[in-house]
Design a protein around this motif. Structure first.
Motif, PDB file in Angstrom:
ATOM      1  N   ALA A 107       8.558   2.757   2.735  1.00 38.28           N
ATOM      2  CA  ALA A 107       7.899   1.450   2.663  1.00 38.28           C
ATOM      3  C   ALA A 107       8.593   0.442   3.566  1.00 38.28           C
ATOM      4  CB  ALA A 107       7.889   0.953   1.223  1.00 38.28           C
ATOM      5  N   ALA A 108       9.917   0.480   3.597  1.00 41.14           N
ATOM      6  CA  ALA A 108      10.673  -0.422   4.467  1.00 41.14           C
ATOM      7  C   ALA A 108      10.402  -0.129   5.938  1.00 41.14           C
ATOM      8  CB  ALA A 108      12.162  -0.293   4.175  1.00 41.14           C
TER       9      ALA A 108
ATOM     10  N   ILE B 256       0.835  -1.207   0.000  1.00 38.90           N
ATOM     11  CA  ILE B 256       0.000   0.000   0.000  1.00 38.90           C
ATOM     12  C   ILE B 256       0.867   1.254   0.000  1.00 38.90           C
ATOM     13  CG2 ILE B 256      -1.639   1.343   1.381  1.00 38.90           C
ATOM     14  CD1 ILE B 256      -2.892  -1.320   2.248  1.00 38.90           C
ATOM     15  N   ALA B 257       1.962   1.226   0.779  1.00 42.40           N
ATOM     16  CA  ALA B 257       2.864   2.380   0.810  1.00 42.40           C
ATOM     17  C   ALA B 257       3.472   2.644  -0.571  1.00 42.40           C
ATOM     18  CB  ALA B 257       3.968   2.148   1.843  1.00 42.40           C
ATOM     19  N   LEU B 258       3.959   1.600  -1.228  1.00 39.78           N
ATOM     20  CA  LEU B 258       4.560   1.772  -2.554  1.00 39.78           C
ATOM     21  C   LEU B 258       3.512   2.175  -3.592  1.00 39.78           C
ATOM     22  CD1 LEU B 258       6.951  -1.319  -2.533  1.00 39.78           C
ATOM     23  CD2 LEU B 258       7.639   1.087  -2.432  1.00 39.78           C
ATOM     24  N   TRP B 259       2.313   1.605  -3.490  1.00 37.71           N
ATOM     25  CA  TRP B 259       1.232   1.931  -4.423  1.00 37.71           C
ATOM     26  C   TRP B 259       0.830   3.401  -4.321  1.00 37.71           C
ATOM     27  CZ3 TRP B 259      -4.205   2.631  -3.150  1.00 37.71           C
ATOM     28  CH2 TRP B 259      -5.020   2.766  -4.283  1.00 37.71           C
ATOM     29  N   MET B 260       0.918   3.951  -3.103  1.00 33.56           N
ATOM     30  CA  MET B 260       0.550   5.361  -2.898  1.00 33.56           C
ATOM     31  C   MET B 260       1.709   6.312  -3.168  1.00 33.56           C
ATOM     32  SD  MET B 260      -1.919   5.113   0.469  1.00 33.56           S
ATOM     33  CE  MET B 260      -2.418   6.826   0.314  1.00 33.56           C
TER      34      MET B 260
ATOM     35  N   ILE C 107       9.501 -13.540  15.034  1.00 34.69           N
ATOM     36  CA  ILE C 107      10.504 -14.394  14.389  1.00 34.69           C
ATOM     37  C   ILE C 107      10.249 -14.496  12.881  1.00 34.69           C
ATOM     38  CG2 ILE C 107      11.401 -16.751  14.253  1.00 34.69           C
ATOM     39  CD1 ILE C 107      10.755 -17.010  17.254  1.00 34.69           C
ATOM     40  N   ILE C 108       8.986 -14.720  12.522  1.00 41.49           N
ATOM     41  CA  ILE C 108       8.637 -14.857  11.094  1.00 41.49           C
ATOM     42  C   ILE C 108       8.949 -13.578  10.328  1.00 41.49           C
ATOM     43  CG2 ILE C 108       6.703 -15.123   9.489  1.00 41.49           C
ATOM     44  CD1 ILE C 108       5.441 -17.034  11.534  1.00 41.49           C
ATOM     45  N   THR C 109       8.589 -12.448  10.901  1.00 35.03           N
ATOM     46  CA  THR C 109       8.844 -11.163  10.233  1.00 35.03           C
ATOM     47  C   THR C 109      10.343 -10.926  10.058  1.00 35.03           C
ATOM     48  OG1 THR C 109       6.808 -10.214  11.134  1.00 35.03           O
ATOM     49  CG2 THR C 109       8.493  -8.672  10.383  1.00 35.03           C
ATOM     50  N   SER C 110      11.121 -11.241  11.082  1.00 39.60           N
ATOM     51  CA  SER C 110      12.569 -11.062  10.997  1.00 39.60           C
ATOM     52  C   SER C 110      13.181 -11.921   9.889  1.00 39.60           C
ATOM     53  CB  SER C 110      13.222 -11.413  12.338  1.00 39.60           C
ATOM     54  OG  SER C 110      12.727 -10.595  13.370  1.00 39.60           O
ATOM     55  N   LEU C 111      12.641 -13.130   9.708  1.00 39.19           N
ATOM     56  CA  LEU C 111      13.199 -14.055   8.723  1.00 39.19           C
ATOM     57  C   LEU C 111      12.730 -13.761   7.298  1.00 39.19           C
ATOM     58  CD1 LEU C 111      12.874 -17.427  10.685  1.00 39.19           C
ATOM     59  CD2 LEU C 111      14.957 -16.089  10.307  1.00 39.19           C
ATOM     60  N   LEU C 112      11.459 -13.374   7.142  1.00 41.59           N
ATOM     61  CA  LEU C 112      10.886 -13.254   5.799  1.00 41.59           C
ATOM     62  C   LEU C 112      10.938 -11.850   5.208  1.00 41.59           C
ATOM     63  CD1 LEU C 112       7.728 -15.562   5.959  1.00 41.59           C
ATOM     64  CD2 LEU C 112      10.069 -16.106   5.254  1.00 41.59           C
ATOM     65  N   ALA C 113      10.976 -10.825   6.038  1.00 41.83           N
ATOM     66  CA  ALA C 113      10.970  -9.447   5.521  1.00 41.83           C
ATOM     67  C   ALA C 113      12.101  -9.173   4.519  1.00 41.83           C
ATOM     68  CB  ALA C 113      11.022  -8.452   6.676  1.00 41.83           C
ATOM     69  N   PRO C 114      13.333  -9.634   4.775  1.00 43.42           N
ATOM     70  CA  PRO C 114      14.397  -9.371   3.794  1.00 43.42           C
ATOM     71  C   PRO C 114      14.162 -10.017   2.436  1.00 43.42           C
ATOM     72  CG  PRO C 114      15.335  -9.977   5.929  1.00 43.42           C
ATOM     73  CD  PRO C 114      13.865 -10.249   6.009  1.00 43.42           C
ATOM     74  N   PHE C 115      13.327 -11.047   2.362  1.00 40.16           N
ATOM     75  CA  PHE C 115      13.032 -11.701   1.087  1.00 40.16           C
ATOM     76  C   PHE C 115      11.800 -11.095   0.416  1.00 40.16           C
ATOM     77  CE2 PHE C 115      15.209 -14.860   3.726  1.00 40.16           C
ATOM     78  CZ  PHE C 115      16.250 -15.238   2.897  1.00 40.16           C
ATOM     79  N   LEU C 116      10.813 -10.686   1.221  1.00 36.58           N
ATOM     80  CA  LEU C 116       9.582 -10.147   0.659  1.00 36.58           C
ATOM     81  C   LEU C 116       9.754  -8.722   0.152  1.00 36.58           C
ATOM     82  CD1 LEU C 116       6.904 -11.426   3.231  1.00 36.58           C
ATOM     83  CD2 LEU C 116       7.310 -12.264   0.915  1.00 36.58           C
ATOM     84  N   PHE C 117      10.575  -7.928   0.830  1.00 37.12           N
ATOM     85  CA  PHE C 117      10.695  -6.517   0.453  1.00 37.12           C
ATOM     86  C   PHE C 117      11.262  -6.331  -0.956  1.00 37.12           C
ATOM     87  CE2 PHE C 117      12.821  -2.277   0.796  1.00 37.12           C
ATOM     88  CZ  PHE C 117      11.649  -1.536   0.838  1.00 37.12           C
ATOM     89  N   PRO C 118      12.325  -7.027  -1.359  1.00 40.17           N
ATOM     90  CA  PRO C 118      12.800  -6.866  -2.757  1.00 40.17           C
ATOM     91  C   PRO C 118      11.751  -7.277  -3.776  1.00 40.17           C
ATOM     92  CG  PRO C 118      14.488  -7.920  -1.395  1.00 40.17           C
ATOM     93  CD  PRO C 118      13.236  -7.881  -0.574  1.00 40.17           C
ATOM     94  N   VAL C 119      10.931  -8.273  -3.438  1.00 44.93           N
ATOM     95  CA  VAL C 119       9.862  -8.695  -4.360  1.00 44.93           C
ATOM     96  C   VAL C 119       8.867  -7.562  -4.564  1.00 44.93           C
ATOM     97  CG1 VAL C 119       7.966 -10.319  -4.707  1.00 44.93           C
ATOM     98  CG2 VAL C 119      10.131 -11.131  -3.757  1.00 44.93           C
ATOM     99  N   LEU C 120       8.483  -6.903  -3.457  1.00 43.87           N
ATOM    100  CA  LEU C 120       7.549  -5.783  -3.543  1.00 43.87           C
ATOM    101  C   LEU C 120       8.146  -4.630  -4.352  1.00 43.87           C
ATOM    102  CD1 LEU C 120       6.036  -5.602   0.072  1.00 43.87           C
ATOM    103  CD2 LEU C 120       4.953  -6.466  -2.003  1.00 43.87           C
ATOM    104  N   LEU C 121       9.425  -4.353  -4.139  1.00 37.19           N
ATOM    105  CA  LEU C 121      10.082  -3.284  -4.897  1.00 37.19           C
ATOM    106  C   LEU C 121      10.079  -3.596  -6.399  1.00 37.19           C
ATOM    107  CD1 LEU C 121      13.187  -2.383  -2.682  1.00 37.19           C
ATOM    108  CD2 LEU C 121      11.054  -1.108  -2.943  1.00 37.19           C
ATOM    109  N   HIS C 122      10.307  -4.867  -6.741  1.00 44.12           N
ATOM    110  CA  HIS C 122      10.305  -5.278  -8.148  1.00 44.12           C
ATOM    111  C   HIS C 122       8.907  -5.145  -8.761  1.00 44.12           C
ATOM    112  CE1 HIS C 122      11.427  -7.451 -11.768  1.00 44.12           C
ATOM    113  NE2 HIS C 122      10.400  -8.262 -11.572  1.00 44.12           N
ATOM    114  N   LEU C 123       7.880  -5.515  -7.989  1.00 41.70           N
ATOM    115  CA  LEU C 123       6.510  -5.461  -8.505  1.00 41.70           C
ATOM    116  C   LEU C 123       6.045  -4.026  -8.718  1.00 41.70           C
ATOM    117  CD1 LEU C 123       4.790  -8.242  -6.351  1.00 41.70           C
ATOM    118  CD2 LEU C 123       5.368  -8.355  -8.773  1.00 41.70           C
ATOM    119  N   PHE C 124       6.489  -3.113  -7.868  1.00 46.25           N
ATOM    120  CA  PHE C 124       6.023  -1.727  -7.970  1.00 46.25           C
ATOM    121  C   PHE C 124       7.066  -0.804  -8.616  1.00 46.25           C
ATOM    122  CE2 PHE C 124       3.239  -3.495  -4.791  1.00 46.25           C
ATOM    123  CZ  PHE C 124       2.024  -2.878  -5.042  1.00 46.25           C
ATOM    124  N   ALA C 125       8.076  -1.405  -9.233  1.00 45.80           N
ATOM    125  CA  ALA C 125       9.115  -0.599  -9.887  1.00 45.80           C
ATOM    126  C   ALA C 125       8.559   0.119 -11.122  1.00 45.80           C
ATOM    127  CB  ALA C 125      10.286  -1.490 -10.269  1.00 45.80           C
TER     128      ALA C 125
END
Length: 231
Positions: A120-121, A109-113, A213-231
């Motif tokens: 966004a990070a 939502i942050a990147l979309w706006m 724990i889940i957020t700490s592990l997955l955020a570094p992988f999900l964030f580049p995906v979001l950046l690529h999708l909204f590039a």
């Protein structure tokens, strides 16, 4: 050098406990003690011209107690260990889905706006407790201070409106309510659950830990995906 204000700690405690008594007396979720305390102290600092840094130094001990307070939530969790063992698969699934949804929704939502990747990070780890959110945001190139504000805002929203939404949706299972609040509204939501029901507080504590724990592990992988999708 920043000189502390000696009365900032007594003031903070007095305002908080007065707000807590007011909330108990009127029984209104909107009168959340943290929200009321902010509504009193922030205008006071603005009117007196006292910098927040000076005020913070005087009440820094409360910030230092934040992490031990989170650890203390493990006690009710221990007492519900038998139920956790019986439902661990569904608990992990709920926390995994909830964490991924919270991260993707905030960042997307942050990147979309039109927000910058830095903002966004900062918003992405909004649904975990403050120390974890700030560390995750920093690792993603975000601004930890903005993450802290987002965490407080989301926590207050959950603490104020969460149980009203549960009642509206007719969600009465204590474990489900606790898991939902711990997943979406971290420590503030869990504290509200603990005030109303011991079992809700225990499952909120569990979700708080697992989602961190889940957020700490997955955020570094999900964030580049979001950046690529909204590039």
């Amino acid at each position: 050098m920043i000189h502390e204000i000696w009365w900032s700690l007594p003031l903070t405690l007095a305002v908080y406990f007065a707000a807590r008594r007011l909330a108990q007396w009127l029984n209104m979720p909107l009168l959340n003690p943290l929200l009321v305390s902010m509504a009193v102290i922030i205008p006071l600092l603005l009117l007196t011209g006292i910098p927040y840094a000076r005020y913070f130094q005087g009440s820094k001990i409360l910030n230092d107690l934040l992490q031990p307070a989170v650890v203390a939530l493990a006690f009710p969790l221990y007492e519900q260990l038998h139920q956790i063992r019986a439902r661990w698969k569904s608990i992990i699934a709920v926390c995994l889905i909830g964490s991924i949804t919270a991260m993707i929704s905030g960042g997307a939502i942050a990147l979309w706006m039109g927000a910058t990747p830095e903002i966004a990070a900062s918003i992405m780890p909004k649904s975990v407790t403050t120390p974890i959110a700030m560390a995750v945001a920093q690792s993603l190139g975000g601004i930890p201070a903005i993450s802290a504000v987002c965490v407080i805002f989301v926590g207050i929203l959950g603490a104020v409106f969460g149980h009203a939404l549960f009642n509206l949706l007719r969600i009465t299972t204590r474990s489900a309510r606790g898991l939902a609040m711990g997943t979406a509204s971290h420590a503030l939501g869990t504290a509200r659950c603990a005030e109303l029901d011991y079992q809700e507080g225990a499952f909120g504590s569990l979700a708080l830990v697992i989602c961190g724990i889940i957020t700490s592990l997955l955020a570094p992988f999900l964030f580049p995906v979001l950046l690529h999708l909204f590039a």
